[in-house]
Write a protein that holds these residues in place. Structure first.
Motif, PDB file in Angstrom:
ATOM      1  N   HIS A   1       0.821  -1.214   0.000  1.00 52.79           N
ATOM      2  CA  HIS A   1       0.000   0.000   0.000  1.00 52.79           C
ATOM      3  C   HIS A   1       0.863   1.277   0.000  1.00 52.79           C
ATOM      4  CE1 HIS A   1      -3.603   2.358   1.031  1.00 52.79           C
ATOM      5  NE2 HIS A   1      -2.832   3.018   1.870  1.00 52.79           N
ATOM      6  N   MET A   2       1.960   1.251   0.769  1.00 53.00           N
ATOM      7  CA  MET A   2       2.807   2.447   0.854  1.00 53.00           C
ATOM      8  C   MET A   2       3.564   2.690  -0.444  1.00 53.00           C
ATOM      9  SD  MET A   2       1.762   3.468   3.624  1.00 53.00           S
ATOM     10  CE  MET A   2       2.669   5.006   3.684  1.00 53.00           C
TER      11      MET A   2
ATOM     12  N   PRO B   1      13.051   7.980 -10.449  1.00 49.18           N
ATOM     13  CA  PRO B   1      13.976   8.017  -9.326  1.00 49.18           C
ATOM     14  C   PRO B   1      15.411   8.243  -9.836  1.00 49.18           C
ATOM     15  CG  PRO B   1      12.633   6.002  -9.320  1.00 49.18           C
ATOM     16  CD  PRO B   1      12.430   6.665 -10.631  1.00 49.18           C
ATOM     17  N   PRO B   2      16.359   8.680  -9.004  1.00 48.77           N
ATOM     18  CA  PRO B   2      16.213   8.792  -7.552  1.00 48.77           C
ATOM     19  C   PRO B   2      15.502  10.087  -7.128  1.00 48.77           C
ATOM     20  CG  PRO B   2      18.440   9.401  -8.230  1.00 48.77           C
ATOM     21  CD  PRO B   2      17.726   8.941  -9.475  1.00 48.77           C
ATOM     22  N   PHE B   3      14.769   9.993  -6.006  1.00 48.80           N
ATOM     23  CA  PHE B   3      14.176  11.169  -5.381  1.00 48.80           C
ATOM     24  C   PHE B   3      13.868  10.885  -3.913  1.00 48.80           C
ATOM     25  CE2 PHE B   3      10.684   9.260  -8.113  1.00 48.80           C
ATOM     26  CZ  PHE B   3       9.934   8.679  -7.107  1.00 48.80           C
ATOM     27  N   LEU B   4      13.502  11.940  -3.200  1.00 49.37           N
ATOM     28  CA  LEU B   4      13.086  11.774  -1.809  1.00 49.37           C
ATOM     29  C   LEU B   4      11.559  11.742  -1.778  1.00 49.37           C
ATOM     30  CD1 LEU B   4      13.995  11.891   1.274  1.00 49.37           C
ATOM     31  CD2 LEU B   4      13.479  14.325   1.144  1.00 49.37           C
ATOM     32  N   ALA B   5      10.988  10.907  -0.924  1.00 48.90           N
ATOM     33  CA  ALA B   5       9.523  10.866  -0.810  1.00 48.90           C
ATOM     34  C   ALA B   5       9.100  11.126   0.631  1.00 48.90           C
ATOM     35  CB  ALA B   5       9.003   9.511  -1.266  1.00 48.90           C
ATOM     36  N   LEU B   6       8.134  12.019   0.781  1.00 42.99           N
ATOM     37  CA  LEU B   6       7.501  12.220   2.094  1.00 42.99           C
ATOM     38  C   LEU B   6       6.128  11.570   2.008  1.00 42.99           C
ATOM     39  CD1 LEU B   6       7.217  13.574   4.936  1.00 42.99           C
ATOM     40  CD2 LEU B   6       6.181  15.518   3.748  1.00 42.99           C
ATOM     41  N   LEU B   7       5.928  10.517   2.807  1.00 43.90           N
ATOM     42  CA  LEU B   7       4.624   9.840   2.815  1.00 43.90           C
ATOM     43  C   LEU B   7       3.913  10.217   4.093  1.00 43.90           C
ATOM     44  CD1 LEU B   7       5.633   6.273   1.538  1.00 43.90           C
ATOM     45  CD2 LEU B   7       4.957   8.292   0.249  1.00 43.90           C
ATOM     46  N   VAL B   8       2.781  10.883   3.947  1.00 41.99           N
ATOM     47  CA  VAL B   8       2.040  11.357   5.122  1.00 41.99           C
ATOM     48  C   VAL B   8       0.588  10.916   5.004  1.00 41.99           C
ATOM     49  CG1 VAL B   8       3.322  13.293   6.114  1.00 41.99           C
ATOM     50  CG2 VAL B   8       2.183  13.616   3.943  1.00 41.99           C
ATOM     51  N   SER B   9       0.265   9.816   5.670  1.00 44.26           N
ATOM     52  CA  SER B   9      -1.104   9.312   5.574  1.00 44.26           C
ATOM     53  C   SER B   9      -1.696   9.186   6.979  1.00 44.26           C
ATOM     54  CB  SER B   9      -1.107   7.970   4.850  1.00 44.26           C
ATOM     55  OG  SER B   9      -0.508   6.997   5.651  1.00 44.26           O
ATOM     56  N   GLY B  10      -2.854   8.512   7.047  1.00 42.31           N
ATOM     57  CA  GLY B  10      -3.490   8.335   8.346  1.00 42.31           C
ATOM     58  C   GLY B  10      -2.740   7.321   9.202  1.00 42.31           C
ATOM     59  N   GLY B  11      -2.077   6.389   8.547  1.00 41.30           N
ATOM     60  CA  GLY B  11      -1.391   5.324   9.294  1.00 41.30           C
ATOM     61  C   GLY B  11       0.120   5.470   9.336  1.00 41.30           C
ATOM     62  N   HIS B  12       0.690   6.268   8.446  1.00 40.33           N
ATOM     63  CA  HIS B  12       2.152   6.352   8.361  1.00 40.33           C
ATOM     64  C   HIS B  12       2.644   7.770   8.111  1.00 40.33           C
ATOM     65  CE1 HIS B  12       1.248   2.175   7.336  1.00 40.33           C
ATOM     66  NE2 HIS B  12       2.408   1.888   7.870  1.00 40.33           N
TER      67      HIS B  12
ATOM     68  N   THR C   1      -5.478  10.524  -1.006  1.00 41.04           N
ATOM     69  CA  THR C   1      -6.065   9.548  -0.088  1.00 41.04           C
ATOM     70  C   THR C   1      -6.159   8.186  -0.805  1.00 41.04           C
ATOM     71  OG1 THR C   1      -8.143  10.532  -0.740  1.00 41.04           O
ATOM     72  CG2 THR C   1      -7.334  11.131   1.415  1.00 41.04           C
ATOM     73  N   ASP C   2      -6.534   7.159  -0.049  1.00 39.69           N
ATOM     74  CA  ASP C   2      -6.512   5.798  -0.592  1.00 39.69           C
ATOM     75  C   ASP C   2      -7.358   5.669  -1.860  1.00 39.69           C
ATOM     76  OD1 ASP C   2      -4.884   5.190   1.462  1.00 39.69           O
ATOM     77  OD2 ASP C   2      -6.372   4.075   2.629  1.00 39.69           O
ATOM     78  N   ASN C   3      -6.835   4.910  -2.809  1.00 39.28           N
ATOM     79  CA  ASN C   3      -7.528   4.734  -4.089  1.00 39.28           C
ATOM     80  C   ASN C   3      -6.986   3.501  -4.801  1.00 39.28           C
ATOM     81  OD1 ASN C   3      -5.343   5.641  -6.239  1.00 39.28           O
ATOM     82  ND2 ASN C   3      -5.162   7.014  -4.492  1.00 39.28           N
TER      83      ASN C   3
ATOM     84  N   HIS D   1      19.267  14.852  -2.858  1.00 41.53           N
ATOM     85  CA  HIS D   1      18.280  14.752  -3.943  1.00 41.53           C
ATOM     86  C   HIS D   1      17.768  16.150  -4.289  1.00 41.53           C
ATOM     87  CE1 HIS D   1      18.187  10.503  -4.061  1.00 41.53           C
ATOM     88  NE2 HIS D   1      17.595  10.312  -2.900  1.00 41.53           N
ATOM     89  N   ASN D   2      17.406  16.343  -5.549  1.00 34.76           N
ATOM     90  CA  ASN D   2      16.806  17.634  -5.901  1.00 34.76           C
ATOM     91  C   ASN D   2      15.352  17.490  -6.351  1.00 34.76           C
ATOM     92  OD1 ASN D   2      17.268  16.515  -8.345  1.00 34.76           O
ATOM     93  ND2 ASN D   2      18.995  17.844  -8.884  1.00 34.76           N
ATOM     94  N   THR D   3      14.760  16.351  -6.022  1.00 33.35           N
ATOM     95  CA  THR D   3      13.342  16.130  -6.295  1.00 33.35           C
ATOM     96  C   THR D   3      12.687  15.562  -5.034  1.00 33.35           C
ATOM     97  OG1 THR D   3      13.865  15.599  -8.589  1.00 33.35           O
ATOM     98  CG2 THR D   3      11.700  14.925  -7.800  1.00 33.35           C
ATOM     99  N   LEU D   4      11.535  16.131  -4.691  1.00 34.22           N
ATOM    100  CA  LEU D   4      10.778  15.630  -3.527  1.00 34.22           C
ATOM    101  C   LEU D   4       9.363  15.325  -3.977  1.00 34.22           C
ATOM    102  CD1 LEU D   4      10.233  15.236  -0.426  1.00 34.22           C
ATOM    103  CD2 LEU D   4       9.788  17.688  -0.313  1.00 34.22           C
ATOM    104  N   ILE D   5       8.900  14.119  -3.689  1.00 35.51           N
ATOM    105  CA  ILE D   5       7.497  13.831  -3.963  1.00 35.51           C
ATOM    106  C   ILE D   5       6.770  13.687  -2.624  1.00 35.51           C
ATOM    107  CG2 ILE D   5       8.075  12.674  -6.181  1.00 35.51           C
ATOM    108  CD1 ILE D   5       6.510  10.402  -4.124  1.00 35.51           C
ATOM    109  N   VAL D   6       5.543  14.168  -2.584  1.00 35.06           N
ATOM    110  CA  VAL D   6       4.763  14.160  -1.341  1.00 35.06           C
ATOM    111  C   VAL D   6       3.466  13.413  -1.612  1.00 35.06           C
ATOM    112  CG1 VAL D   6       3.705  15.605   0.433  1.00 35.06           C
ATOM    113  CG2 VAL D   6       5.736  16.416  -0.769  1.00 35.06           C
ATOM    114  N   ALA D   7       3.185  12.382  -0.858  1.00 31.32           N
ATOM    115  CA  ALA D   7       1.972  11.600  -1.117  1.00 31.32           C
ATOM    116  C   ALA D   7       1.311  11.159   0.187  1.00 31.32           C
ATOM    117  CB  ALA D   7       2.318  10.399  -1.987  1.00 31.32           C
ATOM    118  N   GLY D   8       0.091  10.649   0.090  1.00 28.38           N
ATOM    119  CA  GLY D   8      -0.688  10.255   1.271  1.00 28.38           C
ATOM    120  C   GLY D   8      -1.695  11.349   1.601  1.00 28.38           C
ATOM    121  N   GLY D   9      -2.715  10.979   2.384  1.00 32.50           N
ATOM    122  CA  GLY D   9      -3.841  11.875   2.658  1.00 32.50           C
ATOM    123  C   GLY D   9      -3.467  13.286   3.099  1.00 32.50           C
ATOM    124  N   VAL D  10      -2.489  13.419   4.001  1.00 34.96           N
ATOM    125  CA  VAL D  10      -2.120  14.747   4.514  1.00 34.96           C
ATOM    126  C   VAL D  10      -1.429  15.570   3.412  1.00 34.96           C
ATOM    127  CG1 VAL D  10      -0.922  15.980   6.378  1.00 34.96           C
ATOM    128  CG2 VAL D  10      -1.943  13.759   6.832  1.00 34.96           C
ATOM    129  N   GLY D  11      -0.964  14.888   2.376  1.00 34.47           N
ATOM    130  CA  GLY D  11      -0.374  15.580   1.221  1.00 34.47           C
ATOM    131  C   GLY D  11      -1.394  16.455   0.505  1.00 34.47           C
TER     132      GLY D  11
END
Ligand code: KG4
Ligand code: ZN
Length: 337
Positions: free
Chosen positions: A116-117, A133-144, A301-303, A262-272
């Motif tokens: 899921h992540m 990739p390569p890149f940095l990812a910020l995952l901000v969801s309800g569970g993680h 959010t989840d999909n 890294h010079n790329t950041l991706i942000v995902a998950g509900g709080v994103g």
């Protein structure tokens, strides 16, 4: 394995959303259907696992029919089926895994367990298919909540994660304390818009020490104590809470970008989906000359779309489950992929 047009059916059922999607190698995402159970769980103030599983059972087949009808395809046009195998609620995961494995088995096509992540992590690629990739990812969801060094698709190193409440969980719990309902993240963010930023200053947990882990449970308690003292200042409290979370996430992202170069950041998950977080991170990106990518709001959010995409990329590489036995992994770290 590679066919001229490979169509993947994706099934998401890890928590309280049933998501079904079709991803085609020629056309990308061609169908996406979702049913959110949040209204069903709202009266209990949180997700009730047994109710979630029972509802997924009722939704999966109608949603699969919906994506097939909308694309004028039949089950026979599908070349592979992937499903969320974890992390998530065991009973809920089993519903998606069972239907996915049954379809794959009856059609004699590959089935594939998706993390899921990883689905969240790759969700910006639903739009930006040139993003690599390569890149940095910020995952901000309800569970993680986690910062991930993405060296390649499938090669992930967790640089830091939440030691207690995830960012979304802290949003939801703080919203609940102030009587904003469940899930309250969106309601709290809405209320924060009318709050005065100068009224309260909340701590930015773990930003003064080395390391990239997060801890948001103390912040939630700080919000509770402030609310008990100043019950009429809900909007100001919501604002102070949102500012503290977004600044904390920004500070940690900055550290991780410096660390990984890294010079790329991706942000995902509900709080994103949070507008203040996006603007805070965009400002940081401009200063550091870092490019930022987000999924479309509906894919934060989840999909099912993100699961179809993550599975599709792996199926095309020839990966598949070893058997049609129904297996799930309620605890499954990205680093085990
Ligand atoms: O990614 P997601 O659907 O679920 C998990 O995989 O956990 O994220 C849901 C979380 C919830 O905690 C919800 O309150 C939060 O994302 N959320 C938000 C916003 N939209 C969703 N939090 C703050 N601001 C938002 N705009
Ligand atoms: Zn999620």
């Amino acid at each position: 394995m590679k066919k001229s047009n490979f169509i993947t059916l994706g099934v998401e059922s890890s928590c309280d959303e049933t998501g079904i999607a079709l991803y085609s190698s020629n056309q990308g995402l061609i169908a996406n259907s979702l049913f959110s159970q949040s209204d069903i769980h709202a009266k209990y103030g949180g997700v009730v696992p047994e109710i979630a599983s029972r509802d997924h059972i009722q939704r999966v087949i109608p949603l699969i029919n919906e994506v097939l009808t909308s694309t004028k395809l039949s089950l026979l046009d599908i070349n592979g089926v992937c499903y969320t195998a974890g992390p998530g609620l065991a009973g809920a995961l089993l519903v998606g895994a069972s239907i996915a494995k049954s379809i794959a088995w009856s059609l004699n096509i590959p089935a594939l367990a998706v993390n899921h992540m990883e689905g969240h992590l790759l969700s910006p690629l639903l739009e930006q298919n040139k993003l690599k990739p390569p890149f940095l990812a910020l995952l901000v969801s309800g569970g993680h909540t986690m910062l991930v060094d993405v060296k390649d698709i499938g090669d992930y190193k967790i640089l830091g994660e939440s030691l207690d409440d995830a960012a979304g969980e802290a949003f939801d719990k703080t919203a609940k304390i102030m009587g904003l309902g469940y899930p309250g993240g969106v309601a709290l963010a809405k209320l924060a818009k009318s709050g005065n930023e100068k009224m309260f200053e909340f701590p930015k947990p773990m930003t003064n020490r080395p390391g990239l882990d997060f801890s948001f449970s103390g912040l939630k308690t700080f919000a509770r104590n402030t609310f008990i003292k100043y019950p009429k200042q809900k909007a100001d409290i919501a604002k102070a809470f949102e500012v503290a979370i977004t600044k904390t996430l920004m500070i940690k992202c900055k550290k991780a970008l410096e660390q990984t170069k890294h010079n790329t950041l991706i942000v995902a998950g509900g709080v994103g989906a949070n507008v203040s977080l996006r603007s805070e991170l965009n400002n940081m990106g401009e200063k550091l000359k870092v490019k930022l990518f987000y999924p479309r709001l509906e894919f934060c959010t989840d999909n099912g779309a993100m699961i179809a995409l993550a599975g599709h990329l792996r199926l095309l590489k020839g990966q598949k489950d070893e058997s049609y036995e129904i297996n799930i992994r309620p605890r499954w770290s990205l680093e085990e992929l």
